[in-house]
Design a protein around this motif. Structure first.
Motif, PDB file in Angstrom:
ATOM      1  N   ARG A   1       0.837  -1.212   0.000  1.00  0.00           N
ATOM      2  CA  ARG A   1       0.000   0.000   0.000  1.00  0.00           C
ATOM      3  C   ARG A   1       0.865   1.252   0.000  1.00  0.00           C
ATOM      4  NH1 ARG A   1      -3.364  -2.845   3.994  1.00  0.00           N
ATOM      5  NH2 ARG A   1      -5.376  -3.253   3.010  1.00  0.00           N
TER       6      ARG A   1
ATOM      7  N   GLU B   1      -6.232  -1.845  -5.132  1.00  0.00           N
ATOM      8  CA  GLU B   1      -6.959  -2.471  -4.025  1.00  0.00           C
ATOM      9  C   GLU B   1      -6.110  -3.598  -3.478  1.00  0.00           C
ATOM     10  OE1 GLU B   1     -10.940  -3.850  -4.912  1.00  0.00           O
ATOM     11  OE2 GLU B   1     -11.254  -4.560  -2.858  1.00  0.00           O
TER      12      GLU B   1
ATOM     13  N   LEU C   1      -6.529   8.091 -14.404  1.00  0.00           N
ATOM     14  CA  LEU C   1      -6.812   7.612 -13.060  1.00  0.00           C
ATOM     15  C   LEU C   1      -5.855   6.479 -12.718  1.00  0.00           C
ATOM     16  CD1 LEU C   1      -8.847   7.659 -10.637  1.00  0.00           C
ATOM     17  CD2 LEU C   1     -10.154   5.927 -11.829  1.00  0.00           C
TER      18      LEU C   1
ATOM     19  N   VAL D   1       0.851   4.007  -3.019  1.00  0.00           N
ATOM     20  CA  VAL D   1       0.430   5.394  -2.780  1.00  0.00           C
ATOM     21  C   VAL D   1       1.552   6.326  -3.227  1.00  0.00           C
ATOM     22  CG1 VAL D   1      -0.081   7.093  -0.993  1.00  0.00           C
ATOM     23  CG2 VAL D   1      -1.250   4.903  -0.975  1.00  0.00           C
TER      24      VAL D   1
ATOM     25  N   GLY E   1       1.525   7.130  -6.713  1.00  0.00           N
ATOM     26  CA  GLY E   1       0.401   7.938  -7.194  1.00  0.00           C
ATOM     27  C   GLY E   1      -0.906   7.178  -7.358  1.00  0.00           C
ATOM     28  N   PHE E   2      -1.020   6.014  -6.740  1.00  0.00           N
ATOM     29  CA  PHE E   2      -2.265   5.250  -6.810  1.00  0.00           C
ATOM     30  C   PHE E   2      -3.100   5.503  -5.559  1.00  0.00           C
ATOM     31  CE2 PHE E   2       0.535   3.094  -9.652  1.00  0.00           C
ATOM     32  CZ  PHE E   2      -0.248   2.411 -10.574  1.00  0.00           C
ATOM     33  N   THR E   3      -4.417   5.657  -5.729  1.00  0.00           N
ATOM     34  CA  THR E   3      -5.310   5.795  -4.582  1.00  0.00           C
ATOM     35  C   THR E   3      -5.983   4.457  -4.308  1.00  0.00           C
ATOM     36  OG1 THR E   3      -5.726   8.167  -4.638  1.00  0.00           O
ATOM     37  CG2 THR E   3      -7.551   6.797  -3.907  1.00  0.00           C
ATOM     38  N   GLU E   4      -6.131   4.150  -3.025  1.00  0.00           N
ATOM     39  CA  GLU E   4      -6.679   2.846  -2.642  1.00  0.00           C
ATOM     40  C   GLU E   4      -8.205   2.848  -2.656  1.00  0.00           C
ATOM     41  OE1 GLU E   4      -6.188  -0.498   0.893  1.00  0.00           O
ATOM     42  OE2 GLU E   4      -5.854   1.598   1.371  1.00  0.00           O
ATOM     43  N   VAL E   5      -8.799   1.829  -3.274  1.00  0.00           N
ATOM     44  CA  VAL E   5     -10.253   1.659  -3.207  1.00  0.00           C
ATOM     45  C   VAL E   5     -10.568   0.358  -2.468  1.00  0.00           C
ATOM     46  CG1 VAL E   5     -10.689   2.916  -5.350  1.00  0.00           C
ATOM     47  CG2 VAL E   5     -10.398   0.435  -5.428  1.00  0.00           C
ATOM     48  N   VAL E   6     -11.843   0.229  -2.079  1.00  0.00           N
ATOM     49  CA  VAL E   6     -12.301  -0.957  -1.368  1.00  0.00           C
ATOM     50  C   VAL E   6     -13.541  -1.483  -2.097  1.00  0.00           C
ATOM     51  CG1 VAL E   6     -13.444  -1.691   0.754  1.00  0.00           C
ATOM     52  CG2 VAL E   6     -11.371  -0.328   0.900  1.00  0.00           C
TER      53      VAL E   6
END
Lengths: 503, 550
Positions: free
Chosen positions: B372, B444, B440, B376, B379-384
């Motif tokens: 994680r 995950e 984008l 991050v 540049g990646f955002t975490e989704v659930v």
């Protein structure tokens, strides 16, 4: 002394000040033209010069006077009354019909006659117009006056006041007067007095390699920033806030001496229910309360003895016919307590503390307070002297660790614990809410697992609800969002930030 | 859990004292009752599953009277009677019958409705909605003994609440109870309770007869249980009998069972006798964790209706009589809980024993956290997303192997995701559409369920979307990710994954072990998901990564 005093001014402001000093008063547009900039580019400089007291800025209304279309025409062709008069001077008595054909429009002709009548230089009788020559000098004077005015405004002129003698040409629609709101710059006394002390310097907005290598930074001015302007927001990559809260709880458990364990989502009813002494007829085992996978595991020889003794305990203490095949059915685990008892089976007797944070499943339709899939934090404290008191103290410590405050306890019932308890914490809006269920595993749970003579404090906390309180979220579905804007915009959970504070 | 309604005046009459709201609230907590409301004309509470005796006012009043000291615990008195029920011809699929008689009761409207409430709540919970046990109450004086419990092919009688006599078939079709419970009886083999004069008592587990119904004039009540689980039946009968007894009864008799298969009235006699449980002072102290004074224990137990019959002072062991209605009591630890309740949980505390080991996170979580952090940083955002997902969507993407639940509530949450990729693809599409995004990057870290083994597996998956995105972006991301974990990944061509463009996907290998895949999503899926730019996805097994550290 005073000559040595220098006032540093950005180069552009210096040239503006110089122009203003020369002109004393000038329109901003003029100043801009003279310093070779666009008006909007020097506005900030003017504001700063005014702040320094070197200039004064004020708004002024000016009037722009220019000839109308008609005015421009008459300036060339002469006024209509002048044209008619010219005909009459040539030939004192002229038929009106002839006059009508000298090139004037009907309106112009009527207006010309009107004016000539007003000055008493014309008489109309029997279809003829006749010159009255005694009054001729006055009308000629009038026409000259008008033509002078037209000449004067043949190119557009800006004036601070509309002159009185414009009245007649204005009335006759020969000129148009427009208002101009002008920003005017005026030199102040201090500009006049201190101009010699002003020194132009270069202004730096961005520090460049040249600026760094300059060395003599006094000769330049670093442009100060206007902090009243809201700075832009930046795009950001983030961890999910729910992950952050879960990680915080994980850290809390580890700090309390617990080791993390894991277990499968697809579980035997044995571990989810039977080992936990939940009778096979219990309502929590109905299809409305547990997801069934419709398949059965073949009995693993490693659990053959366990199956036997679990069955024996059910039949002896619950007094019903226990069905082994039921225990081997596969379901989605409804609670993480299944992981706790699996761990007891694997590790057996001893002194240890383990926990798990993971997902569980119950048939439900998503709404603000329900989901078919959510999280639980289950834990056990194992030892020969572990007691109910330890469980209550754990709950108090856990609540303190999350900043949830005081815990109130009430007796509760779970088929697998005795004593059983439900812990409540105070919610600012909802009052006391149940969040901490637990108890001491029954002997009927522990003995088949080989833990005779041991006590196990156990609990299973629905942490979605806790996370909702901590995050001030009212809809459980918002915890599971994949909306990147929401995730990126949500501030770091308060509970995560308050870690390290003694409570 | 059953919701019970009682009348305050009726409760006060049975307790022998009126209690204010605060006292009642406190007592309800101790009895594990969740208060719905306490008002002047009605009290509503939710009773815990295990306290069957609190499903009506009689048991509630008795428990309160003990707890506040208005009543001294005493043993339940009853006798074996001469009257009998003949079960010789009982239906084989519901073979058992037990009965008791409670004499000298005084009933009014409220008392009758409370007893029916108790019967109903027991039916719905422990009786398995009458499948395991069915309960009946009758006016004893309308019945002539001996009574017969037998199988019949048909019979005609007036069912409770009806004005006309009906055949069994009519009862099963015309009455509400008949329709509700007819699946519990076999056609032509109906269970029947009938007396020696031919008067029908009931057609268990469906309905009683009108003729034998309990009214305000009833002084002597006959109670029966029929069913398939004799011990459970006896427990239920004990709860029922002791509750009816609270209505001023003078005597209780157990009806003899003649010709019964395997079991006779002895089971009931045993259940009504209560049981003896021994509990040691040491166990009380060990389980609660407090040095409870020995002299306090007797009193604390009495408050719950227990009688300490004998105290073995040499060993500090109490021999305790447990009343017959406390069917929840299994062993000494149940008594320990009642002692703890009397001590008040909120007063139990002290220093927690320090841990004997240091705390540890799980390996998978340690690796997950590093993944994680790096993603991050990239540049990646975490989704659930949920584990439960939509089979139609999976199949659209070419996934054919996944585990399905048998009883879903909604089809879109009816199977267990075998991969994180479908979810992350949908998250890309949702966000791009919602915010009109040009590019984008999301990821995950989550669990999937392996369709072959049904085991839980942890994966990390990511998506890179936007103009000009190619496989290279995925290769560069996974390479950086794995190199920062200390590995040298090797990329080998992957074939056969329909999600990706042929020739533009790769298997990620470390030390000869395939850790995951990376590939450019085929335009057919981009179009389907209304995406206008290229999308590269990757998925890596966290377990396989963690294995490499060993």
């Amino acid at each position: 002394m005073s000559e040595q005093r220098k006032i540093k001014l950005p180069a552009r402001q210096y040239s503006i000040a110089k122009v203003v000093l020369e002109l004393k008063t000038a329109n901003v547009s003029e100043v801009a033209r003279l310093v070779g900039r666009r008006e909007q580019d020097i506005m900030r400089d003017l504001a700063e010069l005014e702040k320094r007291g070197l200039i004064r800025l004020f708004k002024k209304v000016l009037y722009r006077i220019e000839l109308s279309e008609l005015g421009r025409k008459y300036l060339v062709s002469g006024l209509p009354e002048e044209i008619v008069l010219r005909e009459l001077i040539k030939d004192v008595r002229v038929p009106v019909a002839t006059l009508r054909n000298i090139g004037l429009s009907d309106d112009e002709f009527e207006a010309a006659l009107g004016i000539l009548r007003r000055f008493g230089v014309i008489r109309i009788q029997g279809g003829f117009a006749e010159l009255v020559s005694s009054n001729i000098s006055r009308i000629l004077e009038y026409v000259q006056e008008i033509k002078k005015e037209l000449e004067k405004y043949s190119s557009p002129t800006v004036v601070s006041e509309v002159p009185d003698n414009l009245k007649e040409v204005r009335r006759r629609g020969l000129v148009e007067v427009g208002e101009i709101k002008e920003l005017v710059v005026e030199a102040t006394d201090s500009l006049v007095r201190d101009f010699n002390m002003l020194t132009p310097v270069d202004v730096v907005t961005v520090v460049t390699p040249e600026v760094i290598s300059l060395g003599n930074w006094d000769s330049i001015e670093f442009k100060p920033f206007d902090l009243s302007i809201e700075p832009p927001k930046l795009p950001v990559a983030r961890k999910h806030f729910f992950t952050e809260v879960i990680n915080y709880m994980r850290e809390l458990m580890i700090s309390l001496g617990f080791e993390e364990v894991k277990g499968p989502h697809v579980e035997l009813e044995l571990w989810n229910f039977d080992v936990l002494f939940v009778p096979q007829y219990h309502p929590s085992r109905r299809p409305s309360d547990v997801y069934i996978l419709g398949s059965t595991a073949s009995p693993d020889p490693r659990i053959a003895d366990l199956l036997n003794s679990v069955g024996r305990y059910h039949e002896e203490f619950r007094r019903y016919r226990w069905d082994q095949s039921r225990a081997l059915r596969l379901v989605l685990r409804t609670h993480c307590t299944a992981v706790s008892v699996r761990t007891l089976w694997e590790r057996g007797p001893g002194e240890y503390r383990v926990f798990t944070i993971d997902r569980v499943f119950r048939p439900d339709t998503p709404d603000p307070t329900h989901l078919m899939e959510f999280h639980q934090l289950d834990g056990i404290i194992v030892g020969s002297r572990v007691s109910f008191k330890d469980l209550l103290e754990f709950f108090r410590e856990f609540s303190r660790g999350l900043g949830l405050g005081e815990v109130r306890f009430k007796p509760a019932y779970f088929p697998f614990t005795e004593p059983s308890v439900e812990g409540y914490v105070k919610h600012p809006k909802l009052g006391w809410i149940e969040v901490l269920p637990g108890g001491m595993f029954r002997k009927q749970v522990l003995e088949p697992l080989g833990l005779k003579g041991y006590n196990v404090a156990a609990w299973g906390i629905g942490i979605d609800r806790v996370a909702m309180i901590l995050m001030e979220i009212n809809d459980i579905r918002d915890l599971y969002t994949d909306d990147v804007r929401e995730i990126e915009r949500t501030p770091v959970p308060k509970v995560v930030l308050s870690a390290g504070r003694h409570s | 859990m059953p919701v019970v309604t009682v009348r305050p005046w009726d409760l006060a009459r049975l307790v022998g004292k009126e209690l204010d709201v605060n006292t009642l609230t406190e007592l309800f907590d101790k009895l594990k009752l969740e208060v719905g409301k306490i008002e002047s004309d009605e009290i509503v509470y939710e009773a815990p599953h295990d306290r069957l005796d609190l499903y009506s006012v009689e048991g509630l009043a008795r428990a309160i009277a003990y707890y506040v000291g208005l009543r001294e615990p005493s043993k339940f008195e009853f006798s074996r009677g001469d009257l009998s029920v003949d079960a010789s011809y009982a239906p084989s699929y519901r073979p058992y019958v037990f009965m008791t008689i409670v004499r000298g009761v005084k009933l009014d409207d409220e008392a009758i409705s409370q007893l029916f409430q108790l019967q109903e709540k027991l039916h719905l919970t422990h009786c398995g909605n009458r499948e395991l046990v069915s309960i009946g109450l009758y006016d004893l004086d309308t019945v002539s003994f001996p009574v017969y419990y037998r199988e019949v092919s048909d019979v005609v009688f007036t069912p409770l609440g009806s004005s006309e006599a009906m055949s069994v078939r009519e009862i099963l079709e015309k009455t509400e109870k008949g329709r509700e419970y007819r699946n519990l009886v076999k056609e032509g083999h109906y269970p029947l309770l009938i007396d020696s004069k031919g008067i029908v008592l009931s057609l268990p587990p469906i309905i009683n007869s009108e003729e034998t119904r309990v009214t305000e004039r009833t002084r002597n009540v006959l109670i029966d249980v029929t069913g398939t689980e004799p011990y459970l039946m006896a427990s239920i009968l004990a709860v029922m009998t002791t509750s009816v007894y609270e209505r001023g009864a003078s005597r209780v008799e157990v009806v003899r069972v003649i010709g019964g298969k395997d079991f006779n009235e002895d089971v009931v006699v045993k259940a009504l006798s209560g049981k003896y449980v021994t509990v040691s002072l040491e166990r009380i102290r060990n389980l609660i964790g407090l040095e409870v004074p020995v002299n306090d224990v007797v009193g604390l137990l009495r408050g719950h209706g227990y009688i300490v019959e004998h105290f073995e002072s040499a060993e500090n062991v109490f021999n305790v009589w447990v009343p017959p209605y406390r069917v929840d009591v299994i062993d000494e630890d149940d008594l320990v809980e009642d002692v703890a309740i009397s001590l008040d949980y909120n007063r139990i505390g002290g220093k927690i024993e320090p841990p004997t080991h240091r705390g540890l996170p799980h390996r998978i979580e340690v690796v997950s956290r590093s993944l994680r952090d790096i993603l991050v940083g990239l540049g990646f955002t975490e989704v659930v997303n949920f584990i439960l997902t939509d089979p139609d969507y999976l199949m659209m993407l070419g996934f054919s192997s996944f585990i399905e639940v048998e009883n879903p509530k909604m089809r879109i949450y009816s199977v267990l995701r075998p991969s994180l990729l479908p979810g992350i693809l949908r998250s890309v599409s949702k966000n791009v559409k919602k915010y009109d995004l040009q590019s984008l990057k999301i990821f995950e870290v989550g669990d999937v369920v392996d369709p072959k083994t049904a085991g839980t597996r942890r994966y990390v998956a990511g998506a890179i979307y936007g103009p000009g995105t190619t496989l290279t972006d995925g290769l560069a991301t996974t390479r950086t990710l794995l190199e920062l974990l200390g590995f040298k990944p090797i990329f080998k061509p992957a074939e056969g994954n329909v999600l990706f463009i042929s020739g533009r996907s790769s298997i990620i290998e470390v030390n000869g072990v395939a850790l995951g895949v990376v590939g450019e999503v085929h335009p057919r899926y981009l179009k389907q998901m209304e995406l206008s730019y290229p999308l590269t996805l990757f998925e890596i097994s966290v377990e396989a990564v963690a294995e490499q550290f060993k």
